[in-house]
Structures are given as structure tokens and as C-alpha cells.
Motif scaffolding. Structure first.
Motif, mmCIF file in Angstrom:
data_model
loop_
_atom_site.group_PDB
_atom_site.id
_atom_site.type_symbol
_atom_site.label_atom_id
_atom_site.label_comp_id
_atom_site.label_asym_id
_atom_site.label_seq_id
_atom_site.Cartn_x
_atom_site.Cartn_y
_atom_site.Cartn_z
ATOM 1 N N UNK A 1 50.652 30.037 53.159
ATOM 2 C CA UNK A 1 50.164 31.386 53.425
ATOM 3 C C UNK A 1 50.078 31.612 54.916
ATOM 4 N N UNK A 2 49.367 32.683 55.299
ATOM 5 C CA UNK A 2 49.204 33.000 56.715
ATOM 6 C C UNK A 2 47.749 33.343 56.993
ATOM 7 N N UNK A 3 47.109 32.520 57.795
ATOM 8 C CA UNK A 3 45.745 32.781 58.228
ATOM 9 C C UNK A 3 45.665 32.574 59.726
ATOM 10 N N UNK A 4 44.563 33.003 60.317
ATOM 11 C CA UNK A 4 44.408 32.869 61.761
ATOM 12 C C UNK A 4 43.024 32.355 62.103
ATOM 13 N N UNK A 5 42.945 31.662 63.234
ATOM 14 C CA UNK A 5 41.681 31.299 63.850
ATOM 15 C C UNK A 5 41.670 31.895 65.241
ATOM 16 N N UNK A 6 40.543 32.456 65.655
ATOM 17 C CA UNK A 6 40.458 33.197 66.910
ATOM 18 C C UNK A 6 39.508 32.511 67.889
ATOM 19 N N UNK A 7 39.999 32.234 69.073
ATOM 20 C CA UNK A 7 39.164 31.747 70.175
ATOM 21 C C UNK A 7 39.052 32.903 71.168
ATOM 22 N N UNK A 8 37.851 33.430 71.352
ATOM 23 C CA UNK A 8 37.638 34.580 72.220
ATOM 24 C C UNK A 8 36.569 34.228 73.250
ATOM 25 N N UNK A 9 36.917 34.422 74.520
ATOM 26 C CA UNK A 9 36.001 34.091 75.619
ATOM 27 C C UNK A 9 35.458 32.668 75.509
ATOM 28 N N UNK A 10 36.342 31.751 75.154
ATOM 29 C CA UNK A 10 35.974 30.339 75.116
ATOM 30 C C UNK A 10 35.115 29.929 73.944
ATOM 31 N N UNK A 11 35.095 30.748 72.888
ATOM 32 C CA UNK A 11 34.315 30.409 71.701
ATOM 33 C C UNK A 11 35.084 30.780 70.441
ATOM 34 N N UNK A 12 34.872 30.003 69.387
ATOM 35 C CA UNK A 12 35.433 30.364 68.095
ATOM 36 C C UNK A 12 34.764 31.630 67.595
ATOM 37 N N UNK A 13 35.568 32.617 67.194
ATOM 38 C CA UNK A 13 35.022 33.848 66.628
ATOM 39 C C UNK A 13 35.328 33.862 65.136
ATOM 40 N N UNK A 14 34.272 33.824 64.321
ATOM 41 C CA UNK A 14 34.473 33.779 62.865
ATOM 42 C C UNK A 14 34.071 35.075 62.171
ATOM 43 N N UNK A 15 33.511 36.040 62.922
ATOM 44 C CA UNK A 15 33.162 37.328 62.326
ATOM 45 C C UNK A 15 31.778 37.347 61.713
ATOM 46 N N UNK A 16 31.429 38.473 61.116
ATOM 47 C CA UNK A 16 30.094 38.669 60.556
ATOM 48 C C UNK A 16 29.820 37.746 59.375
ATOM 49 N N UNK A 17 30.819 37.553 58.515
ATOM 50 C CA UNK A 17 30.610 36.655 57.363
ATOM 51 C C UNK A 17 31.816 35.741 57.135
ATOM 52 N N UNK A 18 32.333 35.211 58.248
ATOM 53 C CA UNK A 18 33.402 34.208 58.220
ATOM 54 C C UNK A 18 34.743 34.745 57.742
ATOM 55 N N UNK A 19 34.953 36.041 57.813
ATOM 56 C CA UNK A 19 36.223 36.607 57.389
ATOM 57 C C UNK A 19 37.112 37.070 58.534
ATOM 58 N N UNK A 20 36.721 36.791 59.779
ATOM 59 C CA UNK A 20 37.605 37.108 60.900
ATOM 60 C C UNK A 20 38.869 36.255 60.810
ATOM 61 N N UNK A 21 39.971 36.826 61.247
ATOM 62 C CA UNK A 21 41.218 36.072 61.281
ATOM 63 C C UNK A 21 42.062 36.164 60.032
ATOM 64 N N UNK A 22 41.662 36.989 59.067
ATOM 65 C CA UNK A 22 42.471 37.119 57.851
ATOM 66 C C UNK A 22 43.619 38.100 58.089
ATOM 67 N N UNK A 23 44.458 37.765 59.063
ATOM 68 C CA UNK A 23 45.527 38.677 59.480
ATOM 69 C C UNK A 23 46.633 38.789 58.442
ATOM 70 N N UNK A 24 46.728 37.805 57.561
ATOM 71 C CA UNK A 24 47.749 37.860 56.525
ATOM 72 C C UNK A 24 47.620 39.063 55.623
#
Length: 320
Positions: free
Chosen positions: A141-164
């Protein structure tokens, strides 16, 4: 200063317990693997293998920095709970982080596998030294992990990065439950769907394809397509080109919104960069904002087939 870290990589068919040493880079020291079975048995075996690993290497609550758990979502990284992943039957609201803390008296954290891989490539792989980075799985599949300003960004309830799930076209291969999605075009499953469509067209027109018999069309894989494309087959190159164009469109969206220094892409892209990169860059020159595109490097993942091991221990290494 050297730090000793433990990792637990929870998969649908197997579990790995990893011991690593961090000192600038990371050294994978040892690994124990066992099958995933029922929930209670699997948790028992995780604890058993952690105990064996710690005993084998003289690890204890005083000299272990932390343990990290990588697992498919959905999960809550804040609460440390695994919440019914589709590939882990019966793992319904399992507070695995607290269970590890209570049993071993060491710090512990959990992340979904895409976020964990992003941490690994950021701390120890292709994205090392960057402040803003995107990691794309580009596997089944296709998923993403985001590093923003030197930190992992996972979103409000861990659903950030679901770009697929982003829809890139009104019609197309189905990925993430959506026809024409980013995952539909840029994943192993999506490439296989594109191949089945083209192969079916060929055979319906009375043509033959040497590398896939008509009876095998439904079983064609992205790996087969990539292999044929590497050997110069015109139809396979066309399929990879179509996937690459939509990959480029999706990357342009990420570049325009996030303005990253680096996008690291794993699995299929990393193994076939020479096929994808020219197509992707052509699309990016046309679609992405010029100033943002200029500062963003598109790189293949560096950690290879061991990225799952690196991912789990990177969660532990990321705890300050």
C-alpha cells in the motif's frame, strides 16, 4: 554516549524483538523472530523473548534507554494502545505499552509502522540531518510518515500521513477503498491492477504477452511488471510510467503543502529508482511550486529490507 535500545516489530505473521546500540548512528546487535499467533500467546511470547534478549546481553532497567513498538494501525500512540488492526485479529484495545512498562520497568512508546519507518530513515537513513522530511512506504500500500520542524507529526488521533487516501483521478485502480487514489496508482497492489487491465486488453484483442500467460493475468504482481520494465518491455514500461506520473502528482501536492527538504520513498521505488525518477521529476517540474521543488530532494530509502528492525528501535531512540 552509547544508549542501549530495544525494539518490538509486531506484524500480522511474525514478531521480531530487536536489540540495538545507538551512538551517533545505530548498530543492530541481535534479533529474535517468532510467529504471530493468538493475542494472549503472542503477548506472552513477546515478554518471553524480551526477557531472553535482556538476559543474553546483560540488559536491565538501569542500562536500557527505552523500548519501541512498531505496529500497523489503527493505534493510539498517546495512550499506547493497539486498536484492532486488520492484520492482527483480536488485538482490540490492547494497552501494550503499559503492559511492557509494568513488566520490565523501562520506558516504552508505540508508533504505526509508517511513522516508525519515517523515524528510522530520518534518524539513521536517507533523511538524516533534515528538519522537514516525508517518508512514503510505496509497498503493498501507500502510507506516509511526516517529520515537521524536527519532530514526528502524527496528527490529532494518529491519522496524519494517510496520503494514500487522496484521490488523484476520478477513475483508476482502487487503493485505500477509493478508485483513482494515490495508493491506487502508487503501490504494489495498484501497479498489479494497472497490469491486469492492460494484459486483459491485450488478450481480448487477440494479442499475446510473453511474460504473462492469459491464465495468469489475475495473479500478476508489481514485481513481475518492474522486472519486465527493467528488461525494456514496452508495456511494462508504460505501466510503470503511468504509476510514476501519478506518483509525481501526489509528490507535488506534498511539496506544495509541506515544503519538505526531502521525500524518502521505500520498497518499490527504492528498488526501481531508475524507472521512476525521470518520470517523477518531469511531473514535478510541471506541477510543483518552483521554489519548493528546488529545495526538495527525492531519495530512495536507505535502510533496505531491515527497515522494520530499524523502525522499532528508532521509536525508542527518539525518546529523549
Amino acid at each position: 554516549m552509547e544508549r542501549k535500545v530495544l525494539g518490538i516489530d509486531i506484524g500480522g505473521t511474525k514478531i521480531a524483538v530487536i536489540y540495538a546500540r545507538e551512538n551517533g548512528g545505530i548498530e543492530l546487535v541481535d534479533k529474535m523472530v517468532f510467529p504471530t499467533t493468538g493475542v494472549d500467546d503472542t503477548i506472552h511470547n513477546i515478554f518471553l523473548h524480551l526477557e531472553r534478549m535482556m538476559e543474553k546481553h546483560g540488559l536491565n532497567t538501569e542500562n536500557v534507554h527505552a523500548a519501541g513498538i512498531s505496529c500497523g494501525g489503527p493505534l493510539s500512540s498517546e495512550r499506547g494502545v493497539v486498536m484492532s488492526p486488520p492484520n492482527l485479529q483480536g488485538w482490540d484495545n490492547i494497552p501494550i505499552v503499559d503492559m511492557v512498562k509494568e513488566r520490565f520497568h523501562i520506558r516504552c512508546a508505540i508508533q504505526n509502522d509508517a511513522n516508525a519507518c519515517a523515524l528510522a530513515e530520518w534518524k539513521f537513513g536517507a533523511g538524516k540531518g533534515t528538519k522537514n522530511m516525508v517518508f512514503l512506504t510505496f509497498g503493498t500500500g501507500l502510507g506516509a510518515g511526516l517529520i515537521i520542524n524536527g519532530q514526528l507529526y502524527s496528527g490529532t488521533n494518529d491519522n496524519a500521513g494517510e496520503v494514500g487516501h487522496i484521490r488523484l483521478a476520478p477513475f483508476g485502480p482502487v487503493g485505500y477503498g477509493k478508485a483513482g487514489s494515490f495508493e491506487g496508482f502508487a503501490s504494489g497492489g495498484g501497479i498489479a491492477q494497472l497490469a491486469r487491465t492492460r494484459l486483459t486488453e491485450k488478450y481480448q484483442m487477440g494479442e499475446t504477452v510473453g511474460w504473462c500467460a492469459r491464465a495468469d493475468v489475475d495473479a500478476v504482481t508489481a514485481q513481475q511488471v518492474a522486472l519486465q520494465a527493467q528488461q525494456g518491455d514496452a508495456m511494462a514500461l508504460e505501466i510503470i510510467g503511468q504509476s510514476g506520473r501519478f506518483l509525481g502528482q501526489g509528490l507535488a501536492v506534498l511539496i506544495d503543502i509541506l515544503n519538505p527538504e526531502c521525500i524518502v520513498i521505500g520498497s518499490i521505488y527504492a528498488r526501481n529508482e531508475s524507472l521512476f525518477a525521470p518520470v517523477v521529476q518531469e511531473v514535478l517540474r510541471r506541477e510543483a511550486l518552483g521554489l519548493s521543488h528546488q529545495v526538495c530532494k527525492i531519495k530512495p530509502a536507505e535502510l533496505g529490507e531491515q527497515i522494520g528492525d530499524y523502525a522499532a528501535v528508532s521509536i525508542a531512540a527518539n525518546l529523549s
